[in-house]
Design an enzyme around this catalytic site. Structure first.
Site, PDB file in Angstrom:
ATOM      1  N   ASP A   1      -8.069   6.746   8.460  1.00 38.30           N
ATOM      2  CA  ASP A   1      -7.829   6.195   7.118  1.00 38.30           C
ATOM      3  C   ASP A   1      -8.821   5.067   6.815  1.00 38.30           C
ATOM      4  O   ASP A   1      -8.433   3.971   6.413  1.00 38.30           O
ATOM      5  CB  ASP A   1      -6.388   5.689   7.005  1.00 38.30           C
ATOM      6  CG  ASP A   1      -5.944   5.497   5.545  1.00 38.30           C
ATOM      7  OD1 ASP A   1      -6.615   6.064   4.653  1.00 38.30           O
ATOM      8  OD2 ASP A   1      -4.949   4.796   5.305  1.00 38.30           O
TER       9      ASP A   1
ATOM     10  N   MET B   1       1.600   3.169   2.439  1.00 39.05           N
ATOM     11  CA  MET B   1       2.423   3.370   3.629  1.00 39.05           C
ATOM     12  C   MET B   1       3.138   2.118   4.093  1.00 39.05           C
ATOM     13  O   MET B   1       4.035   2.206   4.930  1.00 39.05           O
ATOM     14  CB  MET B   1       1.560   3.906   4.781  1.00 39.05           C
ATOM     15  CG  MET B   1       1.007   5.300   4.567  1.00 39.05           C
ATOM     16  SD  MET B   1       0.339   6.036   6.085  1.00 39.05           S
ATOM     17  CE  MET B   1      -1.031   4.952   6.440  1.00 39.05           C
TER      18      MET B   1
ATOM     19  N   GLY C   1       0.835  -1.189   0.000  1.00 44.57           N
ATOM     20  CA  GLY C   1       0.000   0.000   0.000  1.00 44.57           C
ATOM     21  C   GLY C   1       0.868   1.236   0.000  1.00 44.57           C
ATOM     22  O   GLY C   1       2.101   1.157  -0.137  1.00 44.57           O
TER      23      GLY C   1
ATOM     24  N   LYS D   1       2.752  -6.316   9.087  1.00 43.82           N
ATOM     25  CA  LYS D   1       2.703  -5.092   8.280  1.00 43.82           C
ATOM     26  C   LYS D   1       3.929  -4.269   8.617  1.00 43.82           C
ATOM     27  O   LYS D   1       4.156  -3.913   9.781  1.00 43.82           O
ATOM     28  CB  LYS D   1       1.432  -4.291   8.544  1.00 43.82           C
ATOM     29  CG  LYS D   1       1.354  -2.997   7.744  1.00 43.82           C
ATOM     30  CD  LYS D   1      -0.061  -2.405   7.717  1.00 43.82           C
ATOM     31  CE  LYS D   1      -0.888  -3.034   6.622  1.00 43.82           C
ATOM     32  NZ  LYS D   1      -2.139  -2.282   6.335  1.00 43.82           N
TER      33      LYS D   1
ATOM     34  N   VAL E   1       2.702  -5.800   3.451  1.00 41.34           N
ATOM     35  CA  VAL E   1       2.205  -6.851   4.332  1.00 41.34           C
ATOM     36  C   VAL E   1       2.782  -8.195   3.887  1.00 41.34           C
ATOM     37  O   VAL E   1       2.795  -8.515   2.698  1.00 41.34           O
ATOM     38  CB  VAL E   1       0.662  -6.907   4.314  1.00 41.34           C
ATOM     39  CG1 VAL E   1       0.168  -7.938   5.329  1.00 41.34           C
ATOM     40  CG2 VAL E   1       0.072  -5.554   4.627  1.00 41.34           C
TER      41      VAL E   1
END
Length: 853
Positions: A138, A27, A25, A45, A30
């Site tokens: 988020d 940020m 993603g 993560k 995973v």
């Protein structure tokens, strides 16, 4: 980064066996791993190296500890966290399922019951987190995992940790906190966020689950943030008309531009969806609950912020978009609180609303004075160049109501609000206090106080305007020059009587045709008070002006045989006003309106006399608006006159001037109707679309503003959108629910005709590929005289046939229609309507035109 896995494995080798990457993603990345000690699969993560460096281990640990305390059935738990070779990570259960994003990508749109169930579960999770002081920041489909058909919310704490790392570090790494597609306007500009920001994002997600696409999209993040801040939330029922109105209302409420206008918490949001928070009702129960709910006025209000430049962060978003800079850079380099206001901020601040002053409810005379001083201040500020002041029609709905300043500022699209109060001060004095707020509801700490002798309230108008103007000087960045005062009352009795008479006249206007008996009763009392006012001060013009307005209203309410006497009585009042002030703009406008009413009612039998009436009306009205460009109602009447003269472009121009001068006129729906159909009939389809959208924002329950979208599907260059055409027709059927069966049945046939035209109109001159379907729809839309007693539907079907190329059929239908409606005109102004261009040369059509106008 290619080396993340290599950096991560060695320090974690004694605890976790990392198997493979699951996904990436903005940020984090995973990984699937095995917890060696507990022999279980986990998801690790790992924050991207730049973000890890920006956040730092101490801040990360603090936020993760808070998030780890969250224990809830719909929150994905957390097993572990830490640092590994400078990388920040945390460990979660591995969910053998998919994310909400995966399901959306696979299915496009979710069943309504599934979508509502999942959103309620996410709301339940958010409610628990908010009660612990944790805001997610988020919420998006990627952060909602699905396990056995139920939602698990992931990533609590990460967005806050990232935000607290500081705007400068984030700017350097080129990242922003949150996901712009789902980001609240206040979060987009970096303002403090609370639980309602999460609810805004949740509203966006619910919209996407039902519509198959987010409420707003754009080419870049800056443009997307600006759309969230500026634009109205599109109606999901236009896209998918099976969505219950209550669900649409919940989305509108959650996505209000101003945080205070949103549901106060997750429980409130769940209530709007018709379910108690934390309920475990089945999907069938959800469907049954939604279908039986009755919308309330508050829930059906629609999105309150349907206009741009509503709040400070909306202005910021626009500036951000126009500047073309990154969000984070703007936030850092933006002006400090001590810097001078920007031109955009000043322009917004100079849009002003004066709210009706409050007063002791046990003192009727003081309440009357409060209304009079409010309306006088509105007039005085309106006369100042450079200010845009909301009309009294705009602020009247808030009189005596407890509504937040930010909500009013948003709805009226103003940057400065003036509130005031009148209260007794001793035996014979009154204290007037005014206070300024900005459009977001912030107290500007600009107060002013006047002590006024009670028996001199009538003479205080100029002093009040001067005092308020002085208070406005600093916030607006300029000194305001009041115009020369108009004639004032000579005594308190006359002034008070006029205020009371005007209040009754406005009450009668509200009662209107829906209760003419009550309206006439109010006008009789108003007339008596105004007569007394004229006797108390024979040299003051206002009693005659308001009396003329009263007579005009009476003329509109009484039977036709009584109308002329009230028109003539109104003219007598105007004459008294003009004897006192020969160039009074209000008096001239009133005389012109009375003349136009007599002309329209055909009360003068002589054609030359009627012609002279219309010219006299236009002359007076033009002289009035030249003297006072704020006379919106005069522009409305001028628009009607120009339309009667078949000068459609000028009629449109006058209607637009009326709407610009006062969009809150009591007949603003009529003005918008003229603006839409005038633009549409003259092939100004871009303008027609604008007015159609505006009508929908202002009057969402008025069927005209759903029909207009179907009308806009008829022009040759309009795109074909079959699902939307049928959705609009279904929406119309809903809007006519509760009307008499005859009305609803007629409108159902009419809507089908419009759909037939939308399906079958030519595209770039070529026949539509859906022409056969269109013809079948048009045939099904036909109705007998029981449904269509005035035989209008054949005329509308003729319009559709002409657009799809069935010219002979169109001509046959027109003959039938004109046989029942021989006065029909095929013209717009002096030109043939664009509907009939392909029929123009056909002999049968030429003959029909000779029979009509």
């Amino acid at each position: 980064m290619p080396d993340i896995l290599e950096r991560l494995r060695p320090p974690l080798a004694d605890r976790y066996l990392i198997e493979r990457e699951l996904g990436q993603g903005g940020m984090a990345t995973v990984y699937l791993a095995r917890d060696i000690k507990h022999d279980r699969e986990v998801a690790i993560k790992v924050l991207n190296p730049e973000l890890s460096a920006s956040i730092g281990g101490e801040r990360f640990e603090r936020e993760i500890k808070l998030a780890a305390k969250l224990q809830h059935p719909h929150i994905l738990g957390m097993y572990d966290s830490g640092q590994a070779d400078g990388l920040l990570y945390y460990v979660m259960p591995f969910v053998k399922g998919e994310s909400l994003r995966d399901r959306l990508d696979r299915e496009g749109q979710l069943p309504i019951e599934d979508a509502v169930q999942l959103i309620l579960e996410v709301a339940d999770a958010l409610g628990h987190a908010h009660s612990q002081g944790i805001v997610h920041r988020d919420i998006k489909p990627e952060n909602v995992l699905l396990s056995n058909g139920h939602a698990l919310v992931a990533d609590f704490g990460i967005a806050r940790a990232a935000q607290e790392a500081g705007a400068q570090k984030l700017t350097q790494t080129g990242m922003a906190v949150g996901t712009p597609v789902y980001m609240s306007p206040e979060q987009a500009v970096g303002d403090p966020v609370g639980p309602t920001s999460d609810l805004y994002s949740l509203g966006c997600v619910l919209y996407e689950l039902l519509a198959g696409e987010p409420p707003f999209t754009a080419k870049n993040a800056q443009a997307l943030m600006a759309r969230h801040a500026m634009e109205a939330v599109p109606s999901i029922r236009i896209v998918r008309n099976t969505v219950p109105e209550e669900v649409e209302d919940a989305i509108f409420a959650a996505m209000a531009k101003v945080p205070a206008d949103r549901p106060k918490d997750a429980a409130h949001f769940a209530e709007l969806l018709g379910m108690p928070l934390g309920s475990t009702m089945t999907r069938a129960a959800i469907r049954q609950t939604a279908s039986r709910r009755v919308p309330t006025g508050a829930q059906r209000a629609g999105p309150p912020a349907r206009s741009w430049f509503r709040t400070p962060w909306a202005v910021a978003a626009v500036a951000l978009l126009l500047a073309g800079t990154s969000f984070a850079t703007w936030k850092i380099l933006g002006r400090s609180s001590g810097a001078p206001a920007s031109p955009a901020e000043l322009a917004r601040a100079r849009r002003i609303a004066v709210l009706y002053f409050s007063a002791d409810s046990t003192d009727p005379e003081l309440r009357t004075a409060a209304d009079g001083l409010t309306e006088s201040l509105i007039r005085s500020l309106t006369s100042i160049p450079g200010l845009t002041v909301s009309s009294r029609n705009a602020v009247a709905p808030y009189r005596g109501r407890d509504v937040g300043m930010d909500s009013i500022g948003t709805t009226l699209d103003v940057g400065t609000l003036i509130v005031g109060s009148l209260e007794k001060s001793g035996q014979d004095r009154v204290r007037l206090t005014t206070r300024l707020y900005d459009g977001s509801g912030t107290d500007l700490r600009k107060n002013s106080t006047l002590s006024i002798p009670r028996d001199s309230l009538f003479a205080a108008e100029t002093a009040v305007a001067a005092k308020v103007s002085e208070s406005l000087r600093e916030p607006l960045g300029t000194e305001l020059q009041l115009q020369e005062s108009r004639a004032r009352a000579g005594n308190l009795r006359a002034w008070t009587l006029v205020q009371r008479g005007e209040k009754l006249r406005k009450d009668a206007e509200q009662a209107g045709l829906s209760n003419p008996t009550a309206a006439v009763s109010l006008l009789v009392t108003a007339d008596s008070l105004l007569t007394q006012a004229a006797e108390a001060d024979p040299r003051w013009v206002d009693p005659a002006l308001v009396m003329g307005d009263v007579d005009l209203q009476r003329a509109r309410l009484v039977p036709k045989e009584e109308k002329l006497q009230w028109i003539q009585r109104g003219r007598a009042a105007v004459k008294r006003a003009l004897d006192l002030e020969p160039a009074n703009a209000r008096a001239l406008a009133l005389r012109g309106t009375l003349d136009y009413l007599e002309w329209r009612l055909a009360l003068a039998p002589d054609p030359e006399a009627r012609k002279a009436l219309l010219k006299s009306a236009e002359d007076d009205l033009r002289q009035a608006v030249d003297a006072d460009p704020t006379l919106a109602s005069a522009y409305v009447t001028l628009s009607f006159i120009e339309f009667e003269k078949k000068d459609v472009p000028t009629s449109l121009k006058e209607a637009e001037r009326a709407y610009t001068a006062d969009k809150f006129l009591s007949n603003s729906d009529v003005v918008l109707d003229r603006l839409f159909f005038g633009s549409y009939n003259t092939e100004q389809f871009g303008a027609a679309q604008k007015w159609c959208d505006e009508g929908g924002r202002r009057f969402p329950r008025n069927p005209t503003w759903t029909q207009c979208h179907l009308w806009l599907m008829l022009p040759a260059d309009a795109p074909q959108d079959v699902p939307r055409a049928w959705q609009l027709a279904a929406r119309l059927d809903t809007l006519y629910a509760g009307r008499p069966d005859s009305v609803r049945e007629y409108q159902r046939h009419f809507a089908q005709l419009l759909v037939g035209g939308a399906l079958g109109h030519k595209i770039a001159g070529a026949p539509s590929p859906l022409i056969d379907s269109a013809r079948r729809v048009l045939v099904r839309a036909r109705a007998d005289s029981r449904i269509d007693p005035r035989h209008e539907l054949p005329g509308y079907e003729a319009v559709m046939r002409a657009q799809i190329g069935d010219l002979d059929e169109a001509l046959t239908l027109l003959k039938e229609y004109v046989g029942y409606n021989p006065d029909h005109s095929f013209l717009v102004g002096n030109n043939l309507h664009w509907w009939w261009k392909e029929l123009a040369a056909m002999p049968g059509f030429v003959a029909l035109r000779r029979r009509g106008n």
